[in-house]
Design an enzyme around this catalytic site. Structure first.
Site, short mmCIF file in Angstrom:
data_model
loop_
_atom_site.label_atom_id
_atom_site.label_comp_id
_atom_site.label_asym_id
_atom_site.label_seq_id
_atom_site.Cartn_x
_atom_site.Cartn_y
_atom_site.Cartn_z
N ASP A 270 0.82 -1.20 0.00
CA ASP A 270 0.00 0.00 0.00
C ASP A 270 0.86 1.26 0.00
O ASP A 270 1.81 1.39 0.79
CB ASP A 270 -0.91 -0.01 1.23
CG ASP A 270 -1.76 1.23 1.36
OD1 ASP A 270 -2.68 1.39 0.55
OD2 ASP A 270 -1.47 2.05 2.26
N GLU A 302 1.39 -0.15 -4.93
CA GLU A 302 0.59 1.06 -5.13
C GLU A 302 1.57 2.22 -4.95
O GLU A 302 2.17 2.36 -3.90
CB GLU A 302 -0.54 1.18 -4.13
CG GLU A 302 -1.36 2.44 -4.37
CD GLU A 302 -2.29 2.81 -3.22
OE1 GLU A 302 -3.29 3.50 -3.47
OE2 GLU A 302 -2.00 2.43 -2.06
#
Length: 582
Positions: A270, A302
């Site tokens: 993330d 990400e």
């Protein structure tokens, strides 16, 4: 693999060969550390009795580490005491009583039913993103696996399942990254879920968060201030200090735990732009690759920075491509507020660039980033380095009312966009419920209390004050309270009234992808793409077998497709066509 690096202790309890457990804690700020062991004194035959706490001091070793070895076994409840404060093990493998409760020495004797599973190659991935809590925990997801496999999905991806405060939440506010969230099920129930997926040929990914900790239950700052760079700001406070060897070890060993002890097939990291340390990312990838050489292990980023240099075979398989989502959202809905403003101008041209080159922003000035350049060149990368999606937890749940695309655009346009997603060479990601035509929202929900609950609720409403629809206070009152149980319950995905027609569409498209496209994706290369109108694009790719895949899409109100030369493999009226040419 020895988890100690450079003489440092491993995080968490270590079982030793003499059936003892070595407990380790990095507490460089502590003057003394003790461990409390919960020893129940039960009356025979009743299961009831008193509880005695056995307390023992940890021994300081080096560089802020503390250690003790005790003759205890799996199931033992323990916690550390620093001064007057009892804290859980930050590398606890299991918790009882939440993130403020007892840590438990785990039992890792699960008998795997699919021990020979080695995973699937990356180019075969069709990923379904899932939130465990809204689907009934690990057992609830297990029951749904056959339906996912029958649809044509080849992998599921779990939103974070690490321990966080309360029973319900998205998981990105976790504070104990090694522990499975109690409300979702036990560690063995998670293993059973992964086992069942592997038996069906499904890979399993996990979303992990190494860029911050949540606001409730993070005790690290109390005794390990060096865990954070207080002078480096992120949206969540001081940046994690991954340049500190014990901190880097904490996260790398966490990744290895999920992949080895639970047999996840891959991880999605993330918001790594908030870590802002490419060297750490490269080291982590290298260690994971070296530790698991005989399995298909996939690592996905990400990264808002659109850093193409991380996307290489020895590092990360792919990146979530927000640019694909954002430009299609503009074309489908006409929305141009917030970050969609970066895609409002010439969206068809931007979509063409995305299909042929990966990122839309490759060093271009971004209005949403104060006009600063964002991204690096990505045209040299194969399409499979990019994970594309029309919806995900962020893009639905970060809307004030959590609306899905089905409620925001014309159904015919959404079907065409779905065909583009599933038949393009990029790796497609779906969000739970979209395959059923779900119209239930996915909202932002938490389980905080008292002042923190108030701060989260009011902060959420202030966040949307800049949007015209929520400019006045009365409108903002309609934004659901994240801490209300009803907000969570509304977020359970329910099939829409036309669910079967949507399932049929997905089955058909994924069958075409499986049979005609996936076998030739290993060496796929983009040939080019061009905008043929304000909302229409034609794109071409050369597949690994030498044939060419063509796709045309028109999202205008009066669609017209160009003449097609080749074998038509799918068409949806005048809005979409995919074909193969020799």
């Amino acid at each position: 693999m020895d988890q100690r690096v450079g003489g440092l202790n491993a995080w968490g309890p270590e079982p030793l060969e003499d059936d003892t457990i070595r407990f380790n804690l990095w507490a460089p700020n502590a003057d003394a550390v003790a461990i409390e062991i919960d020893t129940p004194n039960l009356h025979p035959g009743t299961g009831r009795g008193t509880v005695n706490y056995t307390t023992a001091p940890l021994i300081p070793t080096e560089n802020g580490w503390w250690q003790i070895t005790l003759p205890v076994g799996p199931g033992t409840r323990y916690r550390f005491r620093i001064g007057d404060t009892a804290v859980p093990d930050p590398a606890s493998r299991r918790q009882q009583g939440g993130v403020h409760g007892w840590s438990i020495v785990s039992d890792d004797n699960y008998q795997w039913r699919a021990p020979d599973w080695r995973g699937r190659p990356w180019h075969e991935m069709v990923i379904m993103e899932l939130h465990a809590g809204t689907l009934g925990g690990f057992s609830g997801i297990t029951q749904r696996l056959p339906a996912f496999a029958a649809l044509g999905v080849t992998a599921i991806e779990l939103m974070p399942i690490n321990a966080f405060a309360g029973d319900r939440g998205w998981g990105y506010d976790g504070v104990l990254p090694y522990a499975v969230h109690e409300a979702y099920g036990s560690p063995d129930e998670l293993r059973a879920l992964i086992d069942a997926a592997h038996e069906l040929g499904l890979s399993v990914f996990l979303d992990v968060v190494y860029n911050h900790f949540g606001p409730d239950g993070n005790y690290l700052g109390l005794y390990a201030d060096r865990f954070f760079h207080r002078d480096v700001a992120t949206p969540w406070g001081g940046a994690v200090a991954v340049d500190e060897p014990p901190v880097a070890r904490f996260f790398i060993d966490n990744a290895l735990m999920w992949l080895r002890d639970y047999r996840f097939d891959g991880l999605r990291f993330d918001a790594v732009h908030a870590i802002n340390n490419p060297a750490f990312l490269d080291t982590m990838a290298a260690e994971i690759r070296a530790a698991l050489p005989d399995r298909h292990t996939h690592l996905v980023l990400e990264n808002e920075a659109n850093d193409a240099s991380r996307l290489r075979p020895d590092a990360y398989d792919a990146q979530w491509n927000d640019d694909f989502h954002n430009v299609l959202h503009v074309l489908l809905t006409g929305e141009t507020n917030a970050y969609y403003g970066d895609f409002a101008d010439r969206p068809a041209e931007r979509l063409a660039r995305c299909l042929s080159q990966g990122f839309v922003y490759q060093g271009d000035p971004s209005p949403n980033h104060d006009g600063k350049p964002r991204g690096t060149p990505s045209a040299h990368l194969p399409p499979t380095r990019f994970v594309s999606f029309l919806q995900n937890h962020d893009q639905v749940g970060n809307r004030a009312l959590g609306e899905r695309l089905k409620l925001l655009t014309d159904p015919a346009k959404l079907r065409a966009a779905t065909a583009l997603l599933l038949l393009s060479p990029q790796i497609p990601l779906l969000f739970m419920g979209e395959e059923d035509g779900s119209e239930t929202p996915f909202l932002f929900f938490t389980d905080f209390h008292d002042d923190l609950a108030d701060a989260v609720r009011e902060g959420r409403r202030r966040e949307f004050a800049k949007f015209a629809a929520f400019a006045d206070e009365q409108a903002r009152e309609t934004i659901p309270d994240p801490n209300d149980l009803a907000t969570f319950e509304q977020s359970r995905p329910l099939p829409g009234a036309d669910a079967e027609s949507w399932r049929a569409l997905y089955r058909n498209l994924l069958g075409i992808r499986r049979d005609r496209i996936v076998p030739h994706l290993r060496d796929v290369r983009a040939i080019g793409a061009e905008a043929t109108g304000d909302a229409s694009v034609v794109a071409h790719w050369r597949l690994g077998n030498g044939t060419f895949l063509g796709i045309a899409i028109d999202l205008s109100d009066t669609p017209t497709l160009p003449a097609i030369e080749g074998e038509l493999i799918y068409t949806d009226g005048a809005r979409f066509a995919a074909w193969l040419e020799s």
